[in-house]
Motif scaffolding. Sequence first.
Motif, PDB file in Angstrom:
ATOM      1  N   GLN A 112       0.853  -1.185   0.000  1.00 29.15           N
ATOM      2  CA  GLN A 112       0.000   0.000   0.000  1.00 29.15           C
ATOM      3  C   GLN A 112       0.891   1.237   0.000  1.00 29.15           C
ATOM      4  OE1 GLN A 112      -3.210   0.453   3.071  1.00 29.15           O
ATOM      5  NE2 GLN A 112      -2.072   2.325   3.562  1.00 29.15           N
ATOM      6  N   CYS A 113       0.794   2.007  -1.070  1.00 30.66           N
ATOM      7  CA  CYS A 113       1.580   3.247  -1.166  1.00 30.66           C
ATOM      8  C   CYS A 113       0.723   4.487  -0.940  1.00 30.66           C
ATOM      9  CB  CYS A 113       2.246   3.347  -2.540  1.00 30.66           C
ATOM     10  SG  CYS A 113       3.442   2.042  -2.864  1.00 30.66           S
ATOM     11  N   PHE A 114      -0.570   4.398  -1.228  1.00 31.82           N
ATOM     12  CA  PHE A 114      -1.447   5.552  -1.081  1.00 31.82           C
ATOM     13  C   PHE A 114      -1.802   5.742   0.388  1.00 31.82           C
ATOM     14  CE2 PHE A 114      -3.076   4.679  -5.644  1.00 31.82           C
ATOM     15  CZ  PHE A 114      -1.891   5.182  -6.149  1.00 31.82           C
ATOM     16  N   GLY A 115      -1.545   6.960   0.885  1.00 28.60           N
ATOM     17  CA  GLY A 115      -1.629   7.207   2.322  1.00 28.60           C
ATOM     18  C   GLY A 115      -0.281   6.835   2.920  1.00 28.60           C
ATOM     19  N   ASN A 116      -0.278   6.082   3.999  1.00 22.68           N
ATOM     20  CA  ASN A 116       0.973   5.575   4.566  1.00 22.68           C
ATOM     21  C   ASN A 116       1.485   4.389   3.753  1.00 22.68           C
ATOM     22  OD1 ASN A 116       1.680   7.097   6.979  1.00 22.68           O
ATOM     23  ND2 ASN A 116      -0.253   6.346   7.822  1.00 22.68           N
ATOM     24  N   PHE A 117       2.787   4.216   3.742  1.00 27.15           N
ATOM     25  CA  PHE A 117       3.379   3.034   3.126  1.00 27.15           C
ATOM     26  C   PHE A 117       3.225   1.865   4.089  1.00 27.15           C
ATOM     27  CE2 PHE A 117       7.016   0.139   2.541  1.00 27.15           C
ATOM     28  CZ  PHE A 117       6.821  -0.211   1.207  1.00 27.15           C
ATOM     29  N   GLU A 118       2.529   0.804   3.643  1.00 33.84           N
ATOM     30  CA  GLU A 118       2.326  -0.368   4.485  1.00 33.84           C
ATOM     31  C   GLU A 118       2.519  -1.622   3.652  1.00 33.84           C
ATOM     32  OE1 GLU A 118       2.141  -0.037   7.579  1.00 33.84           O
ATOM     33  OE2 GLU A 118       1.497   2.035   7.848  1.00 33.84           O
ATOM     34  N   LEU A 124      -0.576   3.262 -12.160  1.00 36.82           N
ATOM     35  CA  LEU A 124       0.159   3.642 -13.360  1.00 36.82           C
ATOM     36  C   LEU A 124      -0.280   2.828 -14.575  1.00 36.82           C
ATOM     37  CD1 LEU A 124       3.754   4.052 -11.874  1.00 36.82           C
ATOM     38  CD2 LEU A 124       2.116   5.849 -12.446  1.00 36.82           C
ATOM     39  N   LYS A 125      -0.841   1.635 -14.332  1.00 37.42           N
ATOM     40  CA  LYS A 125      -1.357   0.805 -15.427  1.00 37.42           C
ATOM     41  C   LYS A 125      -2.768   1.217 -15.838  1.00 37.42           C
ATOM     42  CE  LYS A 125       1.229  -3.242 -13.776  1.00 37.42           C
ATOM     43  NZ  LYS A 125       1.070  -4.569 -13.119  1.00 37.42           N
ATOM     44  N   GLY A 126      -3.361   2.150 -15.073  1.00 38.10           N
ATOM     45  CA  GLY A 126      -4.719   2.591 -15.376  1.00 38.10           C
ATOM     46  C   GLY A 126      -5.800   1.747 -14.750  1.00 38.10           C
ATOM     47  N   ASP A 127      -5.447   0.891 -13.770  1.00 38.03           N
ATOM     48  CA  ASP A 127      -6.440   0.060 -13.098  1.00 38.03           C
ATOM     49  C   ASP A 127      -7.488   0.945 -12.416  1.00 38.03           C
ATOM     50  OD1 ASP A 127      -6.950  -2.823 -11.764  1.00 38.03           O
ATOM     51  OD2 ASP A 127      -7.216  -1.270 -10.240  1.00 38.03           O
ATOM     52  N   SER A 128      -8.764   0.715 -12.738  1.00 38.84           N
ATOM     53  CA  SER A 128      -9.826   1.613 -12.272  1.00 38.84           C
ATOM     54  C   SER A 128      -9.963   1.621 -10.751  1.00 38.84           C
ATOM     55  CB  SER A 128     -11.173   1.230 -12.912  1.00 38.84           C
ATOM     56  OG  SER A 128     -11.534  -0.097 -12.583  1.00 38.84           O
ATOM     57  N   VAL A 129      -9.757   0.461 -10.094  1.00 41.70           N
ATOM     58  CA  VAL A 129      -9.867   0.404  -8.636  1.00 41.70           C
ATOM     59  C   VAL A 129      -8.760   1.229  -7.991  1.00 41.70           C
ATOM     60  CG1 VAL A 129      -9.788  -1.109  -6.619  1.00 41.70           C
ATOM     61  CG2 VAL A 129     -10.996  -1.837  -8.680  1.00 41.70           C
ATOM     62  N   ALA A 130      -7.540   1.092  -8.510  1.00 43.35           N
ATOM     63  CA  ALA A 130      -6.406   1.846  -7.953  1.00 43.35           C
ATOM     64  C   ALA A 130      -6.570   3.340  -8.213  1.00 43.35           C
ATOM     65  CB  ALA A 130      -5.099   1.340  -8.568  1.00 43.35           C
ATOM     66  N   VAL A 131      -7.016   3.691  -9.415  1.00 42.42           N
ATOM     67  CA  VAL A 131      -7.216   5.106  -9.750  1.00 42.42           C
ATOM     68  C   VAL A 131      -8.246   5.721  -8.804  1.00 42.42           C
ATOM     69  CG1 VAL A 131      -8.116   6.686 -11.502  1.00 42.42           C
ATOM     70  CG2 VAL A 131      -6.526   4.870 -12.157  1.00 42.42           C
ATOM     71  N   ASN A 132      -9.295   4.964  -8.517  1.00 44.44           N
ATOM     72  CA  ASN A 132     -10.361   5.458  -7.654  1.00 44.44           C
ATOM     73  C   ASN A 132      -9.917   5.578  -6.198  1.00 44.44           C
ATOM     74  OD1 ASN A 132     -13.075   6.352  -7.904  1.00 44.44           O
ATOM     75  ND2 ASN A 132     -13.774   4.545  -6.808  1.00 44.44           N
ATOM     76  N   SER A 133      -8.877   4.810  -5.811  1.00 44.03           N
ATOM     77  CA  SER A 133      -8.434   4.818  -4.412  1.00 44.03           C
ATOM     78  C   SER A 133      -7.409   5.914  -4.115  1.00 44.03           C
ATOM     79  CB  SER A 133      -7.836   3.457  -4.044  1.00 44.03           C
ATOM     80  OG  SER A 133      -6.610   3.234  -4.721  1.00 44.03           O
ATOM     81  N   PHE A 134      -6.856   6.532  -5.168  1.00 41.21           N
ATOM     82  CA  PHE A 134      -5.847   7.572  -4.944  1.00 41.21           C
ATOM     83  C   PHE A 134      -6.520   8.873  -4.530  1.00 41.21           C
ATOM     84  CE2 PHE A 134      -2.999  10.956  -6.826  1.00 41.21           C
ATOM     85  CZ  PHE A 134      -2.066  10.890  -5.807  1.00 41.21           C
ATOM     86  N   MET A 135      -6.226   9.330  -3.304  1.00 40.17           N
ATOM     87  CA  MET A 135      -6.858  10.525  -2.746  1.00 40.17           C
ATOM     88  C   MET A 135      -5.847  11.653  -2.546  1.00 40.17           C
ATOM     89  SD  MET A 135      -9.854   9.265  -2.685  1.00 40.17           S
ATOM     90  CE  MET A 135     -10.806  10.487  -1.804  1.00 40.17           C
ATOM     91  N   GLY A 136      -4.765  11.625  -3.315  1.00 44.55           N
ATOM     92  CA  GLY A 136      -3.784  12.701  -3.239  1.00 44.55           C
ATOM     93  C   GLY A 136      -2.734  12.529  -2.173  1.00 44.55           C
ATOM     94  N   GLU A 137      -2.590  11.295  -1.642  1.00 45.38           N
ATOM     95  CA  GLU A 137      -1.566  11.027  -0.629  1.00 45.38           C
ATOM     96  C   GLU A 137      -0.737   9.825  -1.053  1.00 45.38           C
ATOM     97  OE1 GLU A 137      -3.823  10.480   2.971  1.00 45.38           O
ATOM     98  OE2 GLU A 137      -3.520  12.573   3.549  1.00 45.38           O
ATOM     99  N   TYR A 138       0.593   9.933  -0.876  1.00 47.41           N
ATOM    100  CA  TYR A 138       1.499   8.873  -1.322  1.00 47.41           C
ATOM    101  C   TYR A 138       2.671   8.762  -0.350  1.00 47.41           C
ATOM    102  CZ  TYR A 138       5.016   6.521  -4.254  1.00 47.41           C
ATOM    103  OH  TYR A 138       5.973   5.669  -4.757  1.00 47.41           O
ATOM    104  N   MET A 139       2.792   7.608   0.283  1.00 39.39           N
ATOM    105  CA  MET A 139       3.909   7.359   1.227  1.00 39.39           C
ATOM    106  C   MET A 139       4.163   8.587   2.107  1.00 39.39           C
ATOM    107  SD  MET A 139       6.800   5.230  -0.903  1.00 39.39           S
ATOM    108  CE  MET A 139       6.457   3.807  -1.930  1.00 39.39           C
ATOM    109  N   ILE A 140       3.152   9.006   2.817  1.00 39.88           N
ATOM    110  CA  ILE A 140       3.206  10.311   3.479  1.00 39.88           C
ATOM    111  C   ILE A 140       4.251  10.401   4.589  1.00 39.88           C
ATOM    112  CG2 ILE A 140       0.823  10.885   2.931  1.00 39.88           C
ATOM    113  CD1 ILE A 140      -0.001  10.012   5.691  1.00 39.88           C
TER     114      ILE A 140
END
Length: 266
Positions: free
Chosen positions: A130-136, A232-248
């Motif tokens: 998991q990279c979106f939000g905290n890295f886990e 990055l592959k355009g997966d719709s589930v991943a695109v929908n889960s990105f809320m503007g946070e990455y490995m914060i």
Amino acid sequence: MITISVDDQKKTAEEIAKLMGEIDPKGDHSPFSDVHEALEYAEEHHPDVAWLDIEMPGMSGLELSMEIKKVSPKTNIIFVTGHERFAYQSFQLHASGFILKPFRKEDLVREIENLRTPVERESHGVLRIQCFGNFEVFDRTGTPVRFKRSKSKELLAALVDRRGAMCSVGELCGLLFEDRDEDSGTKKQLRVFLSSLRDDLAKAGAGDVLLKGWNAYGVDCSRLDCDYMDYLKGDSVAVNSFMGEYMIQYSWAEMTLGELIMKPGH
């Protein structure tokens, strides 16, 4: 994802299957113009989504939806019709969605992203990252991977951020020790963190994820299920889960975050 499209107009069913193939190229999308064949297929394969025309001879889409639910309770029913008057009836049957003809690819994407019963994603990796939000990091069972040293976890995050590209010892030292020059001391510490990371991954059953090259390290991305890489592959589930946070928790990740925010379509 497994989907079926059912319409007595064969071309309409095929058009939905074609669009679903573009949306989810790894999925199985089958068109039917015969309701009985569609029902037999649903009983055997338990599709994630059934796109059903409402007005069909012999058995309406409303009746077919009830039969599909008997043999495949988790199938999401999405009605496809040219008449808005059927909307109330469709929601009485607890349908996942409703689209009007003529439909566009965007209409199908909207419904897929808002399914009543979420599709269980097949996992191929030994780790879920998991990279979106905290890295886990999670193992096959969904249990968080424990890292003996926080810098070892950060080291893995840096390698994931590179998406499989090998990183030199110098690059890794620059990331992990931003306020220190690269010297024998930092290189020695890096080797300690790498050794600890190998042990942590091995305990999680993922010892083969870490790759070693000539004075460089990387990760085997084929062994990972990762929201960032799926995005990055355009997966719709991943695109929908990105809320503007990455490995914060890591300041060096801000550069990648900027690239994600600037990516077309975000």
